[in-house]
Design a protein around this motif. Structure first.
Motif, PDB file in Angstrom:
ATOM      1  N   PRO A   1      -6.893 -14.623  10.111  1.00  0.00           N
ATOM      2  CA  PRO A   1      -7.577 -13.685  11.044  1.00  0.00           C
ATOM      3  C   PRO A   1      -7.793 -12.247  10.401  1.00  0.00           C
ATOM      4  CG  PRO A   1      -5.402 -14.253  11.466  1.00  0.00           C
ATOM      5  CD  PRO A   1      -5.739 -15.069  10.399  1.00  0.00           C
ATOM      6  N   SER A   2      -8.111 -11.318  11.009  1.00  0.00           N
ATOM      7  CA  SER A   2      -8.320  -9.913  10.737  1.00  0.00           C
ATOM      8  C   SER A   2      -6.840  -9.358  10.397  1.00  0.00           C
ATOM      9  CB  SER A   2      -9.035  -9.067  11.907  1.00  0.00           C
ATOM     10  OG  SER A   2      -9.506  -7.839  11.508  1.00  0.00           O
ATOM     11  N   GLY A   3      -7.054  -8.639   9.149  1.00  0.00           N
ATOM     12  CA  GLY A   3      -5.600  -7.988   8.782  1.00  0.00           C
ATOM     13  C   GLY A   3      -4.547  -8.885   8.104  1.00  0.00           C
ATOM     14  N   CYS A   4      -4.976 -10.424   7.965  1.00  0.00           N
ATOM     15  CA  CYS A   4      -3.848 -11.032   7.342  1.00  0.00           C
ATOM     16  C   CYS A   4      -4.074 -10.896   5.730  1.00  0.00           C
ATOM     17  CB  CYS A   4      -4.160 -12.344   7.309  1.00  0.00           C
ATOM     18  SG  CYS A   4      -5.692 -13.178   6.539  1.00  0.00           S
ATOM     19  N   GLY A   5      -4.694 -10.010   4.964  1.00  0.00           N
ATOM     20  CA  GLY A   5      -4.723  -9.516   3.490  1.00  0.00           C
ATOM     21  C   GLY A   5      -5.490 -10.204   2.765  1.00  0.00           C
ATOM     22  N   LYS A   6      -6.531 -11.068   3.462  1.00  0.00           N
ATOM     23  CA  LYS A   6      -7.486 -11.820   2.592  1.00  0.00           C
ATOM     24  C   LYS A   6      -8.353 -11.113   1.455  1.00  0.00           C
ATOM     25  CE  LYS A   6     -10.233 -12.836   6.329  1.00  0.00           C
ATOM     26  NZ  LYS A   6      -9.619 -11.977   7.351  1.00  0.00           N
ATOM     27  N   SER A   7      -8.785  -9.826   2.351  1.00  0.00           N
ATOM     28  CA  SER A   7      -9.699  -9.055   1.638  1.00  0.00           C
ATOM     29  C   SER A   7      -8.862  -8.250   0.329  1.00  0.00           C
ATOM     30  CB  SER A   7     -10.316  -7.867   2.264  1.00  0.00           C
ATOM     31  OG  SER A   7     -11.295  -8.358   3.215  1.00  0.00           O
ATOM     32  N   THR A   8      -7.730  -8.069   0.750  1.00  0.00           N
ATOM     33  CA  THR A   8      -6.730  -7.580  -0.150  1.00  0.00           C
ATOM     34  C   THR A   8      -6.535  -8.201  -1.354  1.00  0.00           C
ATOM     35  OG1 THR A   8      -5.721  -5.875   1.342  1.00  0.00           O
ATOM     36  CG2 THR A   8      -4.491  -6.118  -0.659  1.00  0.00           C
TER      37      THR A   8
ATOM     38  N   PHE B   1       3.665  -0.221   3.288  1.00  0.00           N
ATOM     39  CA  PHE B   1       3.062  -1.427   3.955  1.00  0.00           C
ATOM     40  C   PHE B   1       2.960  -2.551   2.988  1.00  0.00           C
ATOM     41  CE2 PHE B   1      -0.369  -4.109   5.802  1.00  0.00           C
ATOM     42  CZ  PHE B   1       0.251  -4.662   6.811  1.00  0.00           C
TER      43      PHE B   1
ATOM     44  N   TYR C   1       0.674  -1.220   0.074  1.00  0.00           N
ATOM     45  CA  TYR C   1      -0.026   0.082  -0.045  1.00  0.00           C
ATOM     46  C   TYR C   1       0.903   1.094  -0.049  1.00  0.00           C
ATOM     47  CZ  TYR C   1      -4.517  -2.277   0.627  1.00  0.00           C
ATOM     48  OH  TYR C   1      -5.496  -3.178   0.664  1.00  0.00           O
ATOM     49  N   ASN C   2       0.687   2.138  -0.867  1.00  0.00           N
ATOM     50  CA  ASN C   2       1.318   3.321  -0.935  1.00  0.00           C
ATOM     51  C   ASN C   2       2.843   3.109  -0.978  1.00  0.00           C
ATOM     52  OD1 ASN C   2      -1.312   4.429  -0.918  1.00  0.00           O
ATOM     53  ND2 ASN C   2      -1.008   4.308   1.649  1.00  0.00           N
TER      54      ASN C   2
ATOM     55  N   ALA D   1       1.038  -5.631   2.450  1.00  0.00           N
ATOM     56  CA  ALA D   1      -0.100  -6.372   2.847  1.00  0.00           C
ATOM     57  C   ALA D   1      -0.429  -7.808   2.481  1.00  0.00           C
ATOM     58  CB  ALA D   1      -1.585  -5.327   2.450  1.00  0.00           C
TER      59      ALA D   1
ATOM     60  N   GLU E   1     -16.791 -12.105   2.822  1.00  0.00           N
ATOM     61  CA  GLU E   1     -17.655 -12.144   4.110  1.00  0.00           C
ATOM     62  C   GLU E   1     -19.194 -12.072   3.902  1.00  0.00           C
ATOM     63  OE1 GLU E   1     -15.941 -12.369   7.347  1.00  0.00           O
ATOM     64  OE2 GLU E   1     -14.063 -11.782   6.838  1.00  0.00           O
TER      65      GLU E   1
END
Ligand code: ATP
Length: 347
Positions: free
Chosen positions: A38-45, A17, A13-14, A19, A160
């Motif tokens: 888990p939350s923040g692991c990069g799956k949605s990205t 980071f 990102y930018n 992801a 989700e």
């Protein structure tokens, strides 16, 4: 329908980071793949890069034969179903389902035919003239599915989709979506943080942790042979017990207590993995379990306690009486998994 191929796909990102670290995998034509972590692991990205909603920093993404890195989402032949259905509140169910087709100037007769087909498939016939506010959560989710189906996409992407539903409805919709995907045979990628959804819906699961893929496999492979302690502790409820132990002369031990045989190739300190259902109550068993809490779950019970001071959960059938205090247990044959203590990798 299509296969999807990711080759060294990464997201920064930018320019900062990371992801998603470079990831390569293929999704077969008609396959249902679940990205879980888990939350923040990069799956949605990861999903959003496949959808074209997020720019790919490096790597190649093919949908079918086509390199789509720089193709607009609208031209990728995908349909997405989100957590917050994103239905138009002022439109009827019929209009909501057909709206995307209308925008594409498809003849009205064909739109009507496709909406009727989707509605029959999703049991929405009685609701076609209602507005979203007059529907239950499950019905709204079905309308969102209908909108995806009428587009006849090569690929379904689910982000989700069941998170806003209560537990009972989630279970029901899980089965409906899985059955629908089977029936339509459309290649699907489904993101969730819920390991039960991953286990029950997926042909193959991709477990992610901190932007990296930890393991790719069928639910059975992932459950029975987790590649890392992370996967072992993420999949399963309760998860695999992980014990600090060592292997001395091909015997796995915690402290001085022998648990069973270990492969001759392993020696020294290890993390020993043991699934809760592989521990059996047995008055003549060699191990002593101090049960602190009995969790009643109807069809079965969970006993939470310690063996040699290390926390352990045990899964027992409802027919087996269980109380707190000391009980003897034995392990099923081949119950032990071994992981390198430093790296967490399966040995
Ligand atoms: P969740 O289940 O909570 O949605 P996730 O696994 O889907 O989690 P992502 O949404 O893919 O996680 O986010 C992965 C990481 O990237 C997170 O640490 C998040 O903070 C970061 N991230 C997401 N979007 C951006 C952005 N636009 N700019 C910078 N960092 C971002």
């Amino acid at each position: 329908m299509a296969q999807v191929s990711l080759s060294g796909i990464a997201k920064r990102y930018n320019g900062g980071f990371q992801a998603v670290h470079p990831a390569s995998f293929q999704i077969r034509d008609g396959e249902f793949v679940v990205l879980v972590g888990p939350s923040g692991c990069g799956k949605s990205t990861m999903l959003r890069m496949i959808a074209g909603l997020e720019e790919i920093t490096e790597g190649d993404l093919h949908i079918g034969e086509r390199l789509v890195n720089n193709i607009d989402p609208a031209d990728r032949d995908i349909a997405m179903v989100f957590q917050n259905y994103a239905l138009y509140p002022h439109m009827t169910v019929r209009k909501n389902i057909g709206y995307g087709l209308q925008n594409r100037k498809i003849p009205q007769a064909e739109i009507d035919r496709k909406v009727a087909e989707a509605s029959a498939l999703l049991n929405l016939d009685d609701y076609l003239d209602r507005k979203p506010s007059q529907l239950s959560g499950g019905q709204r989710q079905r309308v969102a599915m209908g909108r995806a189906i009428v587009r006849d996409p090569a690929l379904f992407l689910f982000d989700e989709p069941l998170s806003n539903l209560d537990a009972k409805l989630r279970n029901q919709m899980r089965i409906e979506i899985k059955a629908l995907q089977r029936r339509l045979g459309v290649t699907s990628v489904y993101v969730t943080h819920d390991q039960v959804e991953a286990m029950t819906m997926a042909d193959r699961i991709i477990v992610m942790n901190a932007g990296r893929i930890e393991q790719i496999g069928t639910p059975v492979e992932i459950y029975h042979a987790p590649a890392t302690t992370f996967v072992a502790s993420f999949i399963g409820a309760p998860p695999m017990n992980l014990l600090d132990g060592q292997v001395i002369g091909a015997t796995a031990q915690i402290g001085d207590l022998a648990l069973g045989a270990a492969p001759a190739t392993i020696s020294g300190p290890v993390t020993i993995g043991l699934r809760p259902e592989d521990i059996l109550l047995d008055a003549a068993g060699p191990l002593s379990l101090e049960v602190a809490i009995v969790e009643e779950l109807g069809a079965h019970r969970l006993l939470h306690g310690t063996v040699s001071g290390q926390p352990i959960s045990v899964h027992v059938n409802k027919d087996i009486p269980a109380t707190t205090g000391t009980v003897r247990v034995t392990l099923k044959p081949n119950a032990l998994s071994f992981f390198a203590t430093e790296t967490g990798l399966r040995l």
